[in-house]
Design an enzyme around this catalytic site. Structure first.
Site, PDB file in Angstrom:
ATOM      1  N   ARG A   1      97.947  72.194  -3.009  1.00 11.86           N
ATOM      2  CA  ARG A   1      98.558  73.094  -3.778  1.00 11.86           C
ATOM      3  C   ARG A   1      98.979  72.272  -5.193  1.00 11.86           C
ATOM      4  O   ARG A   1      98.948  72.998  -6.473  1.00 11.86           O
ATOM      5  CB  ARG A   1      99.936  73.659  -3.262  1.00 11.86           C
ATOM      6  CG  ARG A   1      99.741  74.834  -2.294  1.00 11.86           C
ATOM      7  CD  ARG A   1      98.674  74.548  -1.198  1.00 11.86           C
ATOM      8  NE  ARG A   1      99.344  73.345  -0.343  1.00 11.86           N
ATOM      9  CZ  ARG A   1      98.346  72.542   0.569  1.00 11.86           C
ATOM     10  NH1 ARG A   1      97.025  72.949   0.670  1.00 11.86           N
ATOM     11  NH2 ARG A   1      98.977  71.521   1.252  1.00 11.86           N
TER      12      ARG A   1
ATOM     13  N   CYS B   1     106.034  74.955   3.014  1.00 12.65           N
ATOM     14  CA  CYS B   1     105.314  74.086   2.286  1.00 12.65           C
ATOM     15  C   CYS B   1     106.178  74.309   1.013  1.00 12.65           C
ATOM     16  O   CYS B   1     106.024  75.496   0.458  1.00 12.65           O
ATOM     17  CB  CYS B   1     103.868  74.439   2.120  1.00 12.65           C
ATOM     18  SG  CYS B   1     103.134  73.586   0.761  1.00 12.65           S
ATOM     19  N   ASN B   2     106.732  73.476   0.212  1.00 11.56           N
ATOM     20  CA  ASN B   2     107.473  73.467  -0.925  1.00 11.56           C
ATOM     21  C   ASN B   2     106.437  73.804  -2.179  1.00 11.56           C
ATOM     22  O   ASN B   2     106.814  74.989  -2.716  1.00 11.56           O
ATOM     23  CB  ASN B   2     108.352  72.227  -1.334  1.00 11.56           C
ATOM     24  CG  ASN B   2     109.486  72.058  -0.644  1.00 11.56           C
ATOM     25  OD1 ASN B   2     110.615  72.774  -1.031  1.00 11.56           O
ATOM     26  ND2 ASN B   2     109.549  71.717   0.653  1.00 11.56           N
ATOM     27  N   THR B   3     105.440  73.249  -2.347  1.00 13.85           N
ATOM     28  CA  THR B   3     104.704  73.502  -3.511  1.00 13.85           C
ATOM     29  C   THR B   3     104.164  74.837  -3.434  1.00 13.85           C
ATOM     30  O   THR B   3     103.665  75.475  -4.512  1.00 13.85           O
ATOM     31  CB  THR B   3     103.594  72.320  -3.617  1.00 13.85           C
ATOM     32  OG1 THR B   3     104.405  70.925  -3.563  1.00 13.85           O
ATOM     33  CG2 THR B   3     102.642  72.220  -5.075  1.00 13.85           C
TER      34      THR B   3
ATOM     35  N   THR C   1     106.554  66.909  -4.689  1.00  9.52           N
ATOM     36  CA  THR C   1     105.158  66.414  -5.248  1.00  9.52           C
ATOM     37  C   THR C   1     105.412  66.736  -6.707  1.00  9.52           C
ATOM     38  O   THR C   1     106.534  67.397  -7.261  1.00  9.52           O
ATOM     39  CB  THR C   1     104.081  67.775  -4.658  1.00  9.52           C
ATOM     40  OG1 THR C   1     104.429  68.972  -5.229  1.00  9.52           O
ATOM     41  CG2 THR C   1     104.055  67.772  -3.176  1.00  9.52           C
TER      42      THR C   1
ATOM     43  N   LYS D   1     100.212  62.571   5.253  1.00  5.59           N
ATOM     44  CA  LYS D   1      98.949  63.425   5.677  1.00  5.59           C
ATOM     45  C   LYS D   1      98.000  62.725   6.251  1.00  5.59           C
ATOM     46  O   LYS D   1      97.199  63.237   7.356  1.00  5.59           O
ATOM     47  CB  LYS D   1      98.563  64.268   4.107  1.00  5.59           C
ATOM     48  CG  LYS D   1      99.280  65.242   3.834  1.00  5.59           C
ATOM     49  CD  LYS D   1      98.894  65.874   2.357  1.00  5.59           C
ATOM     50  CE  LYS D   1      99.997  67.122   1.865  1.00  5.59           C
ATOM     51  NZ  LYS D   1     100.135  68.052   2.811  1.00  5.59           N
TER      52      LYS D   1
ATOM     53  N   CYS E   1     109.466  68.181   0.006  1.00  3.30           N
ATOM     54  CA  CYS E   1     108.271  68.550   0.438  1.00  3.30           C
ATOM     55  C   CYS E   1     108.353  68.314   2.070  1.00  3.30           C
ATOM     56  O   CYS E   1     109.201  67.368   2.545  1.00  3.30           O
ATOM     57  CB  CYS E   1     107.447  67.413  -0.058  1.00  3.30           C
ATOM     58  SG  CYS E   1     105.664  67.341   0.480  1.00  3.30           S
TER      59      CYS E   1
END
Length: 246
Positions: free
Chosen positions: A52, A86-88, A130, A170, A200
């Site tokens: 993303r 997921c923030n993004t 991010t 990740k 994040c």
């Protein structure tokens, strides 16, 4: 016979460990004395969704078809609302919300409400996220409107500590991730942050509140709280509807 309890849909896989962390926190936070007291959940965890942050910063819409497909799968499964750990991915939130009749819960709004209602009356918070989440101003605009200043890492710390730390999570290297992200958070505190937003969903996996003397806002946990509030309200509405129909 009463209808089935409202079902939460989780649009996950971004990344897989963050989705697992969300589910663990959902189970641990839900007030329940037995299995049957927990929330029914459908989880769509597809890690093959294009990155993303990279996509947004490159002006690419590559994640959109994957996000929309996951939303349709959750709709077809019978979800009553959707959470995105997921923030993004929330950079596509408005389009997802416009594409469905389901409520799509917003991680940024849930977190902003927690920051502005904190008993310490915070006026300046740091944001670890991010580069795309920062650039997309998922947090800054709503918090600025509430009188809270948001500071972010320097370009060097963002690249060398935050981006690298998220990549380490990740990749499963939590030791390296912890060192890098603690350094970035400590710098924000030195710069005057009275609290830190873990913007994040990889970050709460390595940063905990016992590490710093300022409050940390775990966005995953705050999204969980929003999901439980939705579920409780939906159950109450359903019960009232069943009562009136009898």
């Amino acid at each position: 016979m009463s209808a089935q309890s409202p079902v939460l849909g989780v649009l996950g896989g971004m990344g897989p460990l963050a989705t697992a962390d969300f589910m663990r926190k959902l189970v641990e936070t839900t007030p329940a004395a037995r299995d049957q007291d927990h929330m029914p959940v459908f989880v769509h965890s597809v890690p093959q969704i294009p990155d993303r942050s990279e996509s947004f910063l490159a002006g690419s819409d590559a994640p959109w078809p994957f996000l929309l497909s996951g939303l349709r799968i959750l709709e077809a499964a019978g979800a009553g609302a959707v959470a995105i750990p997921c923030n993004t991915a929330h950079l596509w939130h408005s389009r997802l919300a416009a594409a469905t009749n389901l409520e799509v819960l917003h991680i940024g709004r849930a977190t902003s409400a927690a920051v502005t209602s904190h008993p310490a009356a915070l006026t300046r918070v740091g944001l670890l996220a991010t580069s795309a989440t920062i650039t997309g101003r998922i947090y800054q605009d709503v918090l600025s409107a509430a009188g809270v200043d948001v500071i972010v890492p320097s370009a060097r710390h963002q690249t060398e500590c935050v981006t690298a730390g998220i990549a380490a999570v990740k990749g499963g290297d939590l030791v390296t991730a912890t060192a890098l992200l603690r350094s970035a958070a400590a710098q924000l505190v030195d710069d005057g942050a009275q609290g830190i937003i873990l913007g994040c969903t990889e970050l709460p996996l390595v940063l905990t509140s016992d590490t710093f003397h300022v409050p940390l806002f775990d966005t995953t946990h705050l999204l969980v709280n929003a999901c439980i509030a939705w579920w409780s309200q939906s159950k109450a509405t359903q019960l009232n509807s069943e009562t009136f129909s009898e």
